[in-house]
Design an enzyme around this catalytic site. Sequence first.
Site: not given
Ligand code: NAD
Length: 254
Positions: A142, A155
């Site tokens: 991130s 986080y």
């Molecule tokens: P999201 O919440 O839309 O999707 C996350 C997915 O991970 C969900 O389907 C959830 O069910 C699954 N999940 C959660 N805990 C889990 C576990 N223990 N085992 C397996 N699956 C699990 O989130 P997103 O925005 O798509 O984020 C995906 C990744 O990207 C994450 O690692 C997040 O930290 C990272 N990220 C997101 C952003 C953002 O702005 N959305 C920015 C930087 C990094």
Amino acid sequence: MRLSGKRAIVTGAAHGIGRAAALRFAREGCRVLAADVDDAAGAALAVEAASAGLPLAFRHADVTNAAAVATLVAEAERRFGGLDTAFVNAGIEQVAADSDALAEEHWSRVLAVNLTGTFLTCQAAISAMLRAGGGAIVTNASVAAFANVGQNAAYAASKGGVMALTRVLAIEYAARNIRVNAVCAGVIDTAMNARHRDRAADPDAWMEAARAITPLGRLGTAEEVASLALFLASDEAAFITGTGMLVDGGRVAT
Ligand code: NAD
């Protein structure tokens, strides 16, 4: 067909960035075993992929459970005859809080999913990739690994850990033909940020602030992060390892 012939696992694939990447990888010729803890959304993903004729299957796996992750990787090897690609994406957000008010259980849960889950998934994937003769891992860090994200100590610590882990694994396995890189996204329009927005005292102000910290003036899309994950997973990135690439609309440059 930029991943033609590749065999991948994608974790956290039921929603958001993982979902976009799982579909994109499959469209680019990769056989994908998608995993998540949300079985209903995972089943819907599998149906969508099947109706588009994409080589994607879903199975339940909680990345905090080493045995579950090992089983996921074993199933990918059994289905595909090996594993050479992994998008280690599963993660959860922290409920924003001043650090003096951050409950230890919440700190531990964020670290367990985001950092330990990433390690366990990388560990299992690397074992399979060593058997396959090499591979490419893309972790999901991130901007929080590089820049301040207020009221998000757990986080940020988890994502800083993912970035450090990515570098260490890249060097450890470089001579054994395994590349490891991270995507480092800014504010992306997914359910994770919808939850942040909905928890905010003023959701409109939250959205305005998210745009304001992003020079390109908007949230990114899951597909835009999937594009970077695709590139890093593909042979186009054959000389890239141990790095975190930003897909943040210019945020860290500020
Ligand atoms: P999201 O919440 O839309 O999707 C996350 C997915 O991970 C969900 O389907 C959830 O069910 C699954 N999940 C959660 N805990 C889990 C576990 N223990 N085992 C397996 N699956 C699990 O989130 P997103 O925005 O798509 O984020 C995906 C990744 O990207 C994450 O690692 C997040 O930290 C990272 N990220 C997101 C952003 C953002 O702005 N959305 C920015 C930087 C990094």
